[in-house]
Design an enzyme around this catalytic site. Structure first.
Site, PDB file in Angstrom:
ATOM      1  N   ASP A 138     -31.848 -28.999   1.966  1.00  0.00           N
ATOM      2  CA  ASP A 138     -31.801 -29.045   0.515  1.00  0.00           C
ATOM      3  C   ASP A 138     -32.978 -28.212   0.002  1.00  0.00           C
ATOM      4  OD1 ASP A 138     -31.227 -30.075  -2.179  1.00  0.00           O
ATOM      5  OD2 ASP A 138     -33.089 -31.196  -1.893  1.00  0.00           O
ATOM      6  N   ASP A 182     -33.539 -35.043   0.134  1.00  0.00           N
ATOM      7  CA  ASP A 182     -34.426 -35.984  -0.564  1.00  0.00           C
ATOM      8  C   ASP A 182     -33.743 -36.770  -1.676  1.00  0.00           C
ATOM      9  OD1 ASP A 182     -35.707 -34.664  -3.491  1.00  0.00           O
ATOM     10  OD2 ASP A 182     -34.380 -33.491  -2.243  1.00  0.00           O
TER      11      ASP A 182
END
Length: 275
Positions: A14, A223
């Site tokens: 990410d 996250d």
């Protein structure tokens, strides 16, 4: 399909809160390590909710030649491989309009929809302008019922408040359209519509199949809530130290350092047993 190389890993990251620090940059140490992984033959994939134009600057900085996962899996491309079977998903514009009209302007402050060349907004918005990289894009303002003329790849909603009647109306409106779900962005006023079967996880499975990467050789770092499917799909799902509590429950490993302190580097060194 590419031939399987059993010692090669597919490693997906990410961007915001994971590969990028809070200044939206990739540290020199992390860049050097990712270059090292690429030279070893591993497939380094950037997987983000960001559009293609916002990922290319980092992709080019890292000198990658691997696939890109954009719009949380709604767009999968490889700019350097004409043989790669890219994918692109769009929302029917009628569905977008129906959801907006069902909730109403009394609960929605703004909506952003986009393709790779056009952006639709109800009105100008500093928050959205700063976050969604509008440079070199055609921007259309006004009532979506009148301005939205193409099927977009995103539907980002900025509510007037988080919780209460507005969220209830949103959930009910989305539920009227089978195959779609609503994802709230932590405690912010933002949320997004997405296809149930389109995610970063589905994108990684598509890429792994093309390169012949076995499940146990897929590592994913994230996250936030839009990373959950990717962490669940990977052989090893890694949550950042700074990840949300929900994200950490979907991970096999949690980094000891956060995104501002090169958290991915020592974790990957240990997982790959490399220097």
């Amino acid at each position: 399909m590419k031939n399987s190389q059993t010692k090669r890993f597919l490693i997906a990251f990410d961007m915001d809160g994971t590969l990028l620090n809070d200044k939206k940059t990739i540290s020199w140490r992390t860049r050097r390590f990712l270059h090292h992984l690429d030279r070893q033959g591993h497939i380094v994939v950037l997987a983000s909710g960001r559009p293609v134009r916002a990922l290319r600057r980092y992709y080019d900085l890292l000198n990658l030649r691997s696939p890109l996962v954009c719009y949380n899996g709604a767009c999968i491309i490889n700019p350097h491989d004409d043989q790669f079977p890219g994918k692109s998903y769009q929302f029917p514009k009628e569905t977008v309009k129906a959801i907006y009209e069902a909730v109403g302007p009394e609960h929605i402050d703004n909506v952003m929809c986009e393709t790779n060349k056009d952006i639709w907004l109800i009105h100008e918005d500093e928050d959205l302008t700063a976050f969604f990289w509008h440079e070199k894009m055609n921007i259309y303002y006004g009532d979506l019922s009148e301005t939205l003329t193409e099927n977009p790849m995103t539907m980002i909603i900025k509510s007037k408040e988080r919780g209460g009647e507005g969220d209830k109306r949103l959930l009910e409106a989305v539920a009227q359209h089978p195959g779609f779900s609503l994802r709230f962005w932590n405690r912010s006023v933002f949320s997004e519509i997405y296809y149930d079967d389109v995610s970063k996880g589905h994108a990684l499975a598509h890429i792994a199949a093309y390169y012949g990467i076995p499940h146990e050789h897929i590592i994913a770092f994230g996250d936030a809530e839009n990373d959950l499917e990717m962490l669940d799909m990977a052989g090893i799902g890694v949550a950042m130290k700074n990840a949300t509590d929900v994200t950490k429950t979907h991970a096999n490993v949690i980094t000891k350092k956060d995104n501002n302190h090169n958290g991915i580097v020592p974790t990957l060194r240990k997982l790959l047993k490399t220097k």
